[in-house]
Design an enzyme around this catalytic site. Structure first.
Site, PDB file in Angstrom:
ATOM      1  CG  ASP A 290      -2.957   2.404  12.874  1.00 50.39           C
ATOM      2  OD1 ASP A 290      -2.845   2.618  14.098  1.00 50.39           O
ATOM      3  OD2 ASP A 290      -2.656   1.319  12.351  1.00 50.39           O
TER       4      ASP A 290
ATOM      5  NE  ARG B  87       0.165   2.927  13.119  1.00 50.24           N
ATOM      6  CZ  ARG B  87       0.922   2.149  12.361  1.00 50.24           C
ATOM      7  NH1 ARG B  87       2.214   2.406  12.223  1.00 50.24           N
ATOM      8  NH2 ARG B  87       0.419   1.099  11.757  1.00 50.24           N
TER       9      ARG B  87
ATOM     10  CB  SER C 241      -3.455  -6.578   7.602  1.00 55.26           C
ATOM     11  OG  SER C 241      -2.999  -5.353   8.104  1.00 55.26           O
TER      12      SER C 241
ATOM     13  CG  ASP D  94      -2.115  -0.964   1.005  1.00 54.71           C
ATOM     14  OD1 ASP D  94      -2.390  -1.330  -0.154  1.00 54.71           O
ATOM     15  OD2 ASP D  94      -2.724  -1.358   2.012  1.00 54.71           O
TER      16      ASP D  94
HETATM   17  N1  ARG Z   1      -6.247  -2.888  16.202  1.00 53.65           N
HETATM   18  C1  ARG Z   1      -4.950  -2.401  16.537  1.00 53.65           C
HETATM   19  C2  ARG Z   1      -4.957  -0.935  16.791  1.00 53.65           C
HETATM   20  O1  ARG Z   1      -5.865  -0.260  16.384  1.00 53.65           O
HETATM   21  C3  ARG Z   1      -3.898  -2.822  15.547  1.00 53.65           C
HETATM   22  C4  ARG Z   1      -4.035  -2.375  14.155  1.00 53.65           C
HETATM   23  C5  ARG Z   1      -2.826  -2.838  13.452  1.00 53.65           C
HETATM   24  N2  ARG Z   1      -2.839  -2.888  12.060  1.00 53.65           N
HETATM   25  C6  ARG Z   1      -2.610  -4.019  11.361  1.00 53.65           C
HETATM   26  N3  ARG Z   1      -2.311  -3.902  10.124  1.00 53.65           N
HETATM   27  N4  ARG Z   1      -2.663  -5.212  11.875  1.00 53.65           N
HETATM   28  O2  ARG Z   1      -4.055  -0.420  17.402  1.00 53.65           O
END
Ligand code: ARG
Length: 405
Positions: free
Chosen positions: A123, A94, A174, A14
Site C-alpha cells: 500500500d 489506493r 489487520s 495507527d
Molecule cells: N495483500 C493485499 C494487498 O496488498 C491486502 C493488504 C490489505 N491490508 C490489510 N490491512 N489487510 O493488496
C-alpha cells in the site's frame, strides 16, 4: 503559519496515532481525509474522532460510485485477478484515495500528504507512486514507516495522549475492506499451516452452514459492465452490495492465498470477495461466448499484465492507459445474461446467452440440422498437419515411437 498535511484516515489506531505524531514530529497541521469506498463503518464517528485526536479539519468523501465505476468495473472487464487468486480490492482503492488526497491538498493549501502504511507492504508503494504521478510537488509523510513502534508501543503512545484505542485493535487481524472485498492478515493467519479460523470471516458464512438449497442468480451485462440482477436494472454500487450479501450467505467468496508482495515478501492473505468471485465468473462466461478464440487467448495475457500493474501500484501509468484501451475495445459485444448457481461455497455458471453470441447451434449440434460440412475436414487436416509430417519424415525422433517426447 505551519504547513498543512492531508492524512488518509481510517479511524483505526495507527492513523489516529499518526495525527498526533505528525503534529509532534513535523509541527504540521493535520487535515484528515476519510474515503467511503463501501467499508462498513460509522463515518460520522470517524470524523469526530479525527477532530478529537487533534486534526484541524476532518474530510469525509463518498467515493463509492467512483470506486465502482472507474476502478472496479474496468478491472472486472479486464478479468484482472492477481496471481489467479486476489481480485485486488485493497489495491484498487489506493489510487482512488491517493487521488482524493492530492485534490484535497490542492484545495486546502497543504504541502504534503500522509498515510499510515508500514514499510513492508504494497500500500505504501501504491500511495507514493500515485501521488508522484498526480502531484509530484507534494511531500509524502509515512509515520508508520518511520516511527518503528511495535503494536504495544503504539498502544502505549495512544494511551499516553488520550487517543482512544478502538476495540477492533483488540482484533487479532489487520483488516481492510471496501465494496470489492475484505482483506484479512496477521495473527494466526501468519502461519500458513493453520486453517483460517471462522472469526477471520465476516462477510461469508462457512460453506457447511450455508443453506442446503442452492440459489440462482441472473446477471445482465452491457459491454462488459454488470447492469442488472435477476432482470432488475441496478446501479453498480447497489448491485455489488446485493451480490456480496447473497453470495456471502451461500459461503461463496473465501480466498486463502500465499501472495507475492512487490517488496519481495511472500505473505499469507485471506480475502472475502463474494461479489467479485460471482461477477468475474459470470463475466468470463459471457466472454467465452462472445469473443473469438484469439481474442480470448490474447485477453488472458492482458489480464495478467493488468493485474500485476494494479497490484504493483502503477494505476496512473501509460501502460495502464494502453491496456485499458484494449480492454474497452474488447468489450463492445460482451452483452447478455449469465445464470449462476450459488451453493455451499461454490459458484457455478449454469447458463449464458447473448444477442452477439458466436455459438452456433447448427454448427455444434450432433443432431438434426447440422450445417457443418464434415467432408471439408480431411483437407483442412491435410494442410494443418503438413509441417508435422514433413518434419517427422526428415528428422525422425526415436523417443516418439515409444512413450512420446
Ligand atoms: N495483500 C493485499 C494487498 O496488498 C491486502 C493488504 C490489505 N491490508 C490489510 N490491512 N489487510 O493488496
Amino acid at each position: 503559519m505551519s504547513e498543512k498535511v492531508v492524512l488518509a484516515y481510517s479511524g483505526g489506531l495507527d492513523t489516529s496515532v499518526a495525527i498526533r505524531w505528525i503534529k509532534e514530529k513535523y509541527g504540521m497541521e493535520v487535515i484528515t481525509l476519510t474515503a467511503d469506498v463501501g467499508g462498513d463503518r460509522d463515518l460520522g464517528a470517524t470524523q469526530q474522532k479525527a477532530l478529537d485526536v487533534g486534526a484541524i479539519k476532518a474530510l469525509v468523501v463518498d467515493a463509492k460510485k467512483t470506486f465502482i465505476e472507474h476502478f472496479v468495473f474496468p478491472v472486472l472487464q479486464a478479468d484482472a485477478v492477481y496471481q489467479g487468486a486476489y481480485p485486488l480490492a485493497t489495491a484498487l482503492s489506493r489510487p482512488l484515495i491517493a487521488k482524493l488526497m492530492t485534490e484535497a491538498a490542492r484545495s486546502e493549501g497543504a504541502s504534503a500528504i500522509a498515510h499510515g502504511c508500514t514499510g513492508k507492504g504494497n500500500d505504501q508503494v501504491r500511495f507514493d507512486v500515485a501521488a508522484a504521478a498526480l502531484a509530484p510537488h507534494l511531500k509524502v509523510v509515512a509515520p508508520a514507516r518511520e516511527w518503528g513502534m511495535t503494536r504495544e508501543e503504539t498502544i502505549a503512545y495512544a494511551q499516553k495522549y488520550g487517543i482512544p484505542v478502538p476495540v477492533t485493535s483488540a482484533s487479532p487481524y489487520s483488516i481492510d475492506e471496501n465494496l470489492w472485498g475484505r482483506s484479512v492478515e496477521c495473527g494466526v493467519l501468519e502461519d500458513p499451516w493453520v486453517e483460517p479460523p471462522e472469526d477471520a470471516f465476516e462477510w461469508t458464512r462457512s460453506p457447511q452452514d450455508a443453506p442446503d438449497q442452492p440459489h440462482y442468480v441472473e446477471i445482465g451485462f452491457e459491454k462488459g459492465i454488470p447492469t442488472s440482477l435477476d432482470g432488475r436494472r441496478m446501479d453498480g454500487v447497489d448491485l455489488v452490495r446485493e451480490i456480496n450479501g447473497l453470495a456471502g450467505k451461500h459461503g461463496v467468496g473465501r480466498i486463502d492465498h500465499i501472495e507475492d508482495r512487490l517488496v519481495g515478501i511472500k505473505s499469507r492473505e485471506v480475502y472475502e470477495a463474494p461479489a467479485a468471485v460471482v461477477l468475474l465468473a459470470a463475466h468470463k462466461a459471457l466472454e467465452a461466448m462472445t469473443l473469438s478464440r484469439d481474442q480470448l487467448r490474447f485477453k488472458q495475457m492482458v489480464a495478467a499484465e493488468y493485474a500485476d500493474l494494479v497490484y504493483n501500484g502503477l494505476w496512473f501509468s501509460s501502460m495502464h492507459q494502453d491496456l485499458a484501451a484494449y480492454v474497452q475495445s474488447s468489450q463492445r459485444y460482451v452483452t447478455g445474461q449469465v445464470r449462476l448457481k450459488l451453493h455451499k461455497g461454490s459458484c457455478t455458471v449454469v447458463a449464458r446467452r447473448s444477442p452477439y453470441s458466436l455459438y452456433r447451434h447448427e454448427l455444434a449440434t450432433y443432431e438434426e440440422g447440422d450445417l457443418f460440412d464434415q467432408s471439408a475436414s480431411p483437407g483442412f487436416i491435410q494442410i494443418w498437419g503438413l509441417s508435422v509430417r514433413v518434419q517427422a519424415q526428415a528428422q525422425p525422433e526415436e523417443s516418439m515411437a515409444d512413450e512420446g517426447p
